[in-house]
Design an enzyme around this catalytic site. Structure first.
Site, PDB file in Angstrom:
ATOM      1  N   CYS A   1       1.235  -2.075 -19.499  1.00  0.00           N
ATOM      2  CA  CYS A   1       1.200  -1.079 -18.442  1.00  0.00           C
ATOM      3  C   CYS A   1       1.809  -1.727 -17.206  1.00  0.00           C
ATOM      4  O   CYS A   1       1.842  -2.941 -17.090  1.00  0.00           O
ATOM      5  CB  CYS A   1      -0.214  -0.580 -18.174  1.00  0.00           C
ATOM      6  SG  CYS A   1      -1.398  -1.855 -17.763  1.00  0.00           S
TER       7      CYS A   1
ATOM      8  N   HIS B 123       0.825  -1.203   0.000  1.00  0.00           N
ATOM      9  CA  HIS B 123       0.000   0.000   0.000  1.00  0.00           C
ATOM     10  C   HIS B 123       0.864   1.259   0.000  1.00  0.00           C
ATOM     11  O   HIS B 123       0.692   2.152  -0.826  1.00  0.00           O
ATOM     12  CB  HIS B 123      -0.920  -0.045   1.224  1.00  0.00           C
ATOM     13  CG  HIS B 123      -1.849   1.113   1.328  1.00  0.00           C
ATOM     14  ND1 HIS B 123      -1.577   2.224   2.072  1.00  0.00           N
ATOM     15  CD2 HIS B 123      -3.052   1.338   0.758  1.00  0.00           C
ATOM     16  CE1 HIS B 123      -2.579   3.080   1.971  1.00  0.00           C
ATOM     17  NE2 HIS B 123      -3.486   2.556   1.182  1.00  0.00           N
TER      18      HIS B 123
ATOM     19  N   GLY C  17      -0.764  -6.336 -18.124  1.00  0.00           N
ATOM     20  CA  GLY C  17      -0.355  -5.889 -16.784  1.00  0.00           C
ATOM     21  C   GLY C  17       0.766  -6.805 -16.323  1.00  0.00           C
ATOM     22  O   GLY C  17       0.532  -7.852 -15.737  1.00  0.00           O
TER      23      GLY C  17
END
Lengths: 856, 856
Positions: free
Chosen positions: A810, A434, A745
């Site tokens: 990406c 995070h 991804g």
């Protein structure tokens, strides 16, 4: 076996021992870079002393015990000449044994030279040789000479005695014997273990060879203005044009550089005396030679020179060492001066090094008081006072004080604190934790996984491994590029985005043949992306938009709603906020493509993890706290990475995607009113089966139709899939027909292909790379074999089913030059990377285009 | 349009409306299974009443409003005959509208028949028809007739009046009109929504057709011995030969089955009167017809018959419904009686159903008081008193009381309790949670993820969703096959592994062309594997060996050891235990291959999760509890599935594999002394790069060399790789050269290919399968597209690099028939599954071999 040669001309035919002439068979890969450079200088008719080059092969045989053909060498030099030997490896960066000067000095020459240049100067020459020979050739300890305080002839006498005492031999008097010993010693030093490890660390192959050059000495001591020095035409830190270097009268080699205040400046300088003043003619000659060298060797060179009675001799030219920012400016200036073409300037700047320029960093020369090294999760450096809670960070920011937020790990409740801080430091987590993700999103220097420090956040104490203790308000510096936590406040170097940078990027863009977009989640990111001239947003992660405290509570209510209509009603309140999020991005991007990834993370990330947070939530929702605990507990997952997230939420809790699609489309119409028409791209994450795409697509299409009908205005949008499971790659042929684009991804795809969690791999990744289990960390450099093959299969199969599908990558790999090469080879339309990596990507992509045009 | 026909012979040419004769063009896929079966009976010259078959096409057109060609039908029957119409779908299991009897009854026939068979009997026939017509054709509510209490002619009169009152029409008197109405009503019923859903649930295609058969009624009422009944030659629960069925005098249709005590047995029976006694000749005829039917139709049939004045008529034959165990015995007996070949017997038993036979189960007819349904993680059923701690379970076992261990989730500390329990129930977890894996390993019925119940384990209370509360000592039943938690103690059916089972398995093995091994971790597993004739152990997971309390503490010491030599010293203490583990397995398997997977799970699984456990450990290790907490905390992982486990431990903490390899090799030599020479297989888990294999292989090779040298005896062993990451599949070509075998771990491979954690997928998997996002749960049935392609690539590339590499699948899929088909198609050498699945796998593999030989 060396052939015995008769005369000079015959020697020219021996490629292994050759006088450097304009036509001699000398090449960098046979005789080394120094030999080749000297030949270039000779061709430019510079005043270079006579030099013989020994090939790698010749030196190798000397190391193995063969006696070099002394006659062939010595016949090239005046019998009275002193000689020096210097190393010449293929790439000068690979190093080599130190030079040995004044070979040929002996008692007789000492007497002769005392007559011509004075006893003092002659003794200095002899002494230098004796000590150097003793250490490098006879392998004596340097401290043998420590007690000798006298200099001049007395120093020489004592040194010769010390030599005899240690070796039980008289100092060798024969020039040939001396030369052979020096050559053998230097040849063997090349094969030493530490020399080998050192050069291999710099990229030298295991069998890299060493050449040697034997040059006639121009003494630098004697009658008239004599001395030695080095000169360069640029400042090596900034790359700005400025004559720098030092000159020392009556000196040899690189003595001037270590001479401190007794050395002269070169150009007139208020700080002290200069060569320009002492010997204006020699200085002018030297400057002209340096300029010629720059022009003809097409590079900024450090000129090593000797002045002999006012005459300039050029001993050598070496590529100027330089900082990253100097490298860029040097390349650009060479191109602006039309010495090299712009394409070559583009090729000369290392994209990896470019990163340094784009962030504030600890000054390279600052002292670093390193407390520990964690995982540098978001680059750049910041100094501030440490705080241990989000509330303190906000208070600190309100007082205008820079602060560093220190947490064991961060959760959504900490985001407001991160906004207020100048850097973040956590004990736990990895590159996708995070703190790391939010830190990169905010452009905030961030170190995670600093597990060697002790975080007592309740007591508000942070302890370093060495026992030092830091409390609230103490000053630390976070270097998110290196992962170092530093005590105090070292000097900083600001980021540079000057004209020179823009010029280089312009040249790069002219060559580039793959588009570069940025990953941008916030208006600030989007603005950075625009500043770095990204060609759109390739990945806008929307989940971070829900971490704002005002929205978080709505998300939590949504999670606790029992029915679909209940969820939809709660989400209704987020709609205007989301719409404004997207409208802002569209406004900033001014009609450029914006690819929005629909909600991806597991819902439990939005629930409070602490007991007090759960109590607060229970109050807010008017529920018994046990209900909240139960729900939090029930939603926890064993492997959240592989859990209930992405399209799985889209299929089972479709109200979130419905709301997001509506927000996107309403923002599209709004933004299109005032500027370029917006064509949003909507991306579905974590797809593993085509039916997932069909289900989500049909709902999003109906939202689009509803918005168009309500507002009485048609609009376009593109729906695509984020390909991040191996299965989506393999089944691209059935997925592609439903999509306008496939964006790989590669973060998650790498995790799944290896079965390796990025957050957890930190613990053994360095050991793995060190042992060569993985050649590179696959999260930094795209794995060309496994993940690369899945990309290839996905691209081929996607295109087979839908030839005009847009393909891209990406994720973090999008900014990595090696990874961009893979994408370009596969014919991808664009790569997308974090905003600060955009320039790196633009440059790397340009280099690939240029190389491939050159057939490289 | 129907053609108008002249006479019988012409009708034969109309394939849509045809009298069933031996040569009539009747087929199951045009006229339905019943029509086809009746034709077979006709060919056997059985006393079948005259019957006309309507094709699917004809019935379809009737449903769409076309009037059937009545003449063509009626000219086949005596003008005075009563008729009945019955459905004939392609597969009898798909159902169809109910039969309508006695068509043709009207006021005039009633008068006629009253003369011949008596008014009572005639009224019964008419009444049956009127009520059936009213409900099925005129669509009246059945309760229209509820108030009619009279029977005989008065009941008939009242029923006719009720019909007229409701329909405002007189009851139709014309046989043709009656027949058309019945046909149309039955044709249309087939297209009703509920009928369609019902048959599609049984596997019928969307366009499945309905045929109808119109048969002359043999009334079953009248003079002499008249009546109807059904007969079959087997017990439908056990499949044992036994004449079963019922007969009721003066009855029609299947009345005998609902008649209770008034119905006769067929064969002499102490419980009551039998047909054999009442009408011995008819009974003998019937028995002969049934035997003939069994022999010629090659199946156990239920015979529907009517006796008319002592004469037997065969109305129909239907395949006997049967339990799984009856199905097996019936197939075996048919083959033993040489009615069908053994191969066909093998083909006739459903491998999925076989599972039922191998575990104790709740009796199919027992009442189930279902409290909740969780995830059935380990099959079989057990009843016991609930306990909430491992200690209570041990105490309970010591008292000789069966107990069920109830935990929120289990951890290594609970294993001793699981050993003592007869079943396990947990609130959390999925198919690969700790409880599930250990439960399957112990063959213990186990339900996990029963999240609808409330587990208050501290208070020792378990609450059902309906509010019922259970305390320590209350009796529950765990049905691990269905996932149902049952209150109380329903009747059980024991597992059967009788001669019949062995015979079938023998036939299956004779056909099978892929080997079947078992996954077995313990001596008990291994013994089960032997009993089920597995061809070796395909996967022995060694980590469970460390959960024993005595070993657990050693593992924990190892984890806390600071150095390599410290770890090795601690592990030394486990060596003799591990050696004995393996020696036992080798002894049981008697020279069959045993494939041992090296240590796989993350080390943190071995650390205590509770505060009290951590305190205990701190005491045991003489460390501050904060150190233990810190270490536990530091070792926790975000995604343990993708973390520091498998070969990653083997590379970074190599002492564990060293110890295991030594234990394996020492056990090999020991076991080889007394029996067949053992060639152990050593398997490296979680490989993603070939270098991992090289590093581990070189260490294991040296351990092998050391053991051989110490003991002065050579031995063989095979080293292989567990292929469970997508990358290992893709790079099989570089991995295979270092290995003797590649065993695909399809559990983890599925998780990584989909990016889907098996433990966490439970929450949405059923929604996903229901919505057709996944056609099947990929953890139950191997995904043929994504995971299947990786298997194919892995197999091809592995074989390309090393043609004689052994290929296999281990993991739950190994026992799944569809998944075995994939492995067999790829030419794998064996599949390995849990011991109890071995028979299923043997049977399924045999069926695949037979089918492919038949070109199926």
């Amino acid at each position: 076996m060396l052939r015995r040669n008769q005369k000079g001309a015959a020697v020219q035919n021996n490629p292994h021992t050759t006088l450097i002439t304009p036509d001699a068979p000398v090449a960098a890969n046979t005789h080394g870079g120094r030999a080749k450079c000297l030949q270039r200088l000779v061709r430019l008719e510079m005043p270079v002393p006579r030099t013989v080059a020994l090939s790698f092969d010749a030196v190798h045989r000397i190391a193995e015990g063969e006696i070099p053909d002394l006659t062939a060498i010595l016949e090239q030099f005046d019998s009275a000449a002193l000689l020096c030997v210097r190393p010449s490896s293929e790439d000068p960066d690979w190093g080599g044994p130190g030079a040995v000067l004044n070979i040929g000095m002996n008692d007789a020459r000492y007497v002769d030279l005392s007559d011509t240049m004075g006893a003092e100067a002659a003794a200095a020459l002899y002494l230098r040789f004796v000590q150097s020979y003793a250490v490098h050739v006879a392998r004596l300890d340097a401290d043998v000479f420590d007690d000798i305080e006298a200099d001049g002839s007395e120093g020489l006498r004592q040194s010769l005695r010390a030599y005899e005492d240690e070796t039980d031999e008289a100092f060798p008097q024969d020039r040939g014997e001396q030369l052979i010993a020096v050559l053998r010693s230097m040849a063997r030093a090349w094969d030493g273990t530490s020399a080998r490890l050192l050069r291999q660390a710099k990229g030298a192959p295991a069998d890299a060879g060493l050449g040697l050059v034997i040059q006639e000495m121009i003494p630098g001591v004697g009658q008239g203005e004599c001395g030695s020095g080095v000169l360069q035409l640029v400042d090596i830190t900034t790359g700005m044009p400025q004559i720098t270097g030092r000159y020392l009268s009556q000196s040899q080699g690189r003595d001037a550089l270590g001479a401190g205040v007794s050395a002269l400046f070169l150009e007139k300088d208020p700080r002290g005396l200069s060569l320009e003043e002492v010997a204006p003619k020699a200085f002018a000659d030297l400057k002209a030679q340096a300029a010629l060298m720059r022009e003809k060797l097409r590079e900024e060179m450090q000129v090593e020179f000797v002045i002999e009675n006012g005459h300039v001799h050029i001993l050598d030219g070496v590529r100027v060492q330089r900082s990253a920012r100097a490298a860029m400016r040097i390349a650009v200036r060479l191109a602006e001066d039309e010495i090299i073409p712009p394409q070559e300037a583009v090729m000369r700047v290392d994209p990896h090094a470019l990163n340094e320029l784009l962030h504030r960093q600890v000054h390279p020369e600052a002292r670093r008081d390193v407390l520990t090294t964690g995982i540098g999760a978001s680059p750049g450096a910041s100094t501030g006072r440490i705080v241990f809670t989000a509330a303190e960070a906000q208070a600190s920011a309100a007082r205008g004080e820079a602060c560093i937020l220190v947490r064991r790990e961060t959760s959504p409740e900490d985001v407001r604190g991160m906004h207020a801080a100048v850097a973040v430091l956590t004990e736990k987590g990895g590159m996708t934790s995070h703190a790391a993700v939010i830190g990169r999103g905010l452009g905030l220097p961030c170190i995670v996984g600093a597990s060697e420090m002790r975080f007592q956040t309740k007591k508000k104490i942070l302890s370093a491994p060495d026992g030092r203790v830091f409390k609230t308000g103490d000053i630390l510096t976070i270097d998110g590029s290196s992962g170092q936590v530093l005590a105090g406040q070292p000097a900083m170097l600001e980021a540079t985005l000057d004209d020179c940078f823009q010029t280089l990027m312009g040249w790069a863009d002219a060559e580039r043949d793959i588009e570069i977009r940025a990953n941008a989640d916030t208006p600030a990111d989007a603005q950075t992306a625009r500043n770095f001239q990204a060609q759109g947003i390739g990945l806008c992660r929307t989940e971070h938009m829900f971490f704002d405290p005002g929205r978080l509570i709505v998300m939590r209510e949504m999670i606790f709603a029992q029915t679909s209509s209940g969820r939809a009603a709660v989400l209704e309140r987020l709609l205007p906020m989301q719409r404004e999020d997207f409208a802002q991005l569209f406004r900033i991007m001014e009609g450029q493509p914006v690819c929005i990834r629909l909600f991806d993370p597991p819902l439990h990330e939005f629930l409070p993890t602490t007991r007090s947070g759960q109590r607060e939530l229970a109050e807010a929702l008017d529920l018994p706290v046990s209900d909240v605990e139960r729900r939090v507990d029930a939603m926890s997952e064993y492997n959240p990475m592989l859990g209930m997230r992405g399209v799985r939420l889209g299929v089972t809790v479709p109200e979130i995607y419905d709301m997001q699609a509506r927000a996107i489309f309403e923002a599209t119409l709004e933004a299109s009113k005032n500027g370029a028409p917006v064509v949003p791209e909507v991306m579905i994450p974590l797809v593993s089966a085509k039916r997932e795409v069909e289900l989500v697509k049909s709902r999003i299409d109906s939202v689009a139709a509803a918005v168009a009908a309500e507002q009485g205005q048609e609009f376009e949008y593109r729906l695509g899939v984020m390909v991040e499971t191996p299965r989506a790659c393999l089944r691209a042929e059935e997925i592609a027909p439903h999509t306008a684009f496939l964006s790989f991804g590669t973060n998650d795809l790498t995790q799944m292909t290896y079965g390796l969690s990025r957050d957890d791999a930190g613990r053994f990744m360095s050991a793995y790379v060190r042992q060569g289990v993985f050649t590179e960390d696959p999260f930094h450099v795209l794995d060309p074999d496994g993940v690369g093959e899945l990309l290839k299969l996905g691209a081929e199969r996607g295109r087979a089913a839908q030839p005009d599908v847009t393909l891209s990558v990406c994720g973090e790999h999008g900014g990595n030059p090696e990874s961009i090469a893979i994408c370009r080879d596969l014919g991808f339309d664009y790569v997308s990377c974090s905003p600060f990596r955009v320039p790196v990507a633009r440059l790397a992509a340009a280099q690939l285009a240029i190389s491939s045009r050159l057939g490289g």
